[in-house]
Design a protein around this motif. Structure first.
Motif, PDB file in Angstrom:
ATOM      1  N   LEU A 124       0.807  -1.207  -0.032  1.00  0.00           N
ATOM      2  CA  LEU A 124       0.030  -0.065  -0.096  1.00  0.00           C
ATOM      3  C   LEU A 124       1.003   1.396  -0.082  1.00  0.00           C
ATOM      4  O   LEU A 124       1.495   1.277   0.993  1.00  0.00           O
ATOM      5  CB  LEU A 124      -0.860   0.120   1.347  1.00  0.00           C
ATOM      6  N   SER A 150      -3.398   4.506  -0.910  1.00  0.00           N
ATOM      7  CA  SER A 150      -4.085   5.196   0.161  1.00  0.00           C
ATOM      8  C   SER A 150      -4.397   6.672  -0.209  1.00  0.00           C
ATOM      9  O   SER A 150      -3.246   7.364  -0.132  1.00  0.00           O
ATOM     10  CB  SER A 150      -3.564   4.809   1.387  1.00  0.00           C
ATOM     11  N   GLY A 160      -5.835  -0.400   4.037  1.00  0.00           N
ATOM     12  CA  GLY A 160      -5.035  -1.338   3.458  1.00  0.00           C
ATOM     13  C   GLY A 160      -5.297  -2.754   3.948  1.00  0.00           C
ATOM     14  O   GLY A 160      -5.149  -3.784   3.113  1.00  0.00           O
TER      15      GLY A 160
END
Length: 207
Positions: A13, A57, A89
């Motif tokens: 992520l 993100s 995530g």
């Protein structure tokens, strides 16, 4: 049947939810470093060969990341800082049948190319120059429920500190050698951005 266990399936992520206030409110991950590549491209180049799934993100208009054709995960927990992004995530990584999630800030273009392997097994945090980089870390997806409960706790001074939650998991330090620039150098100011572009013009990519 193979006598050797299958390697863990891991996700990564890229945390790109910062406001970039010291850069005039821009998306630092989208800053160009060369004629053809952004900061985000540099981060993804290091992560992609080792990860079964990748996501970003970020809040706001997800279409600004459309060129990368990756899931964009907005926070569902308000005012929870980076832990909110990590939680989303972990939820997403579970849906991808991954056992661990690697997190990396979207403004750290010079991360090592073998970072994901070095941060396994999870949980682990990168350390350089005697400093822990808590956003450069690995998280077992099994800790998702624990993070949900952590964020439900009444407000206390440590609630939103990543290091405090990580400590509850028994996170281990992964020490990286001294390097110039620091392997986890991140772009926060116009001067740091100019320095990163200078390094790229000089031929620096990843370590």
């Amino acid at each position: 049947m193979s006598a050797f266990p299958s390697p863990p399936r891991i996700a990564a992520l890229v945390l790109a939810g910062g406001t970039g206030s010291r850069m005039g409110g821009c998306d630092k991950a989208l800053l160009p470093l060369s004629q053809t590549q952004t900061v985000l491209d540099y981060v993804l180049t290091a992560l992609r060969p080792h990860c079964a799934a990748l996501a970003i993100s970020a809040n706001g208009d997800a279409s600004r990341f459309a060129a990368w054709n990756l899931p964009v995960l907005p926070d569902t927990q308000v005012e929870m800082g980076p832990l909110a992004g990590i939680l989303e995530g972990l939820r997403w990584a579970e849906s991808q049948n991954c056992s661990a999630l690697i997190t990396v800030p979207g403004d750290t273009p010079f991360i090592p190319v073998d970072l994901p392997q070095l941060l396994l097994p999870a949980p682990a945090v990168a350390v350089s120059d005697n400093r822990q980089h808590h956003l450069v870390a690995s998280w077992p997806t099994a800790c998702r429920a624990a993070l949900e409960e952590w964020l439900k706790q009444p407000d206390h001074k440590d609630k939103l500190r990543i290091r405090c939650f990580a400590a509850t998991l028994g996170v281990r330090d992964v020490i990286f050698p001294a390097h110039t620039p620091d392997l986890f150098f991140n772009i926060n100011t116009p001067d740091e951005y100019a320095y990163a572009r200078k390094l790229v013009r000089g031929g620096l990519t990843h370590v």
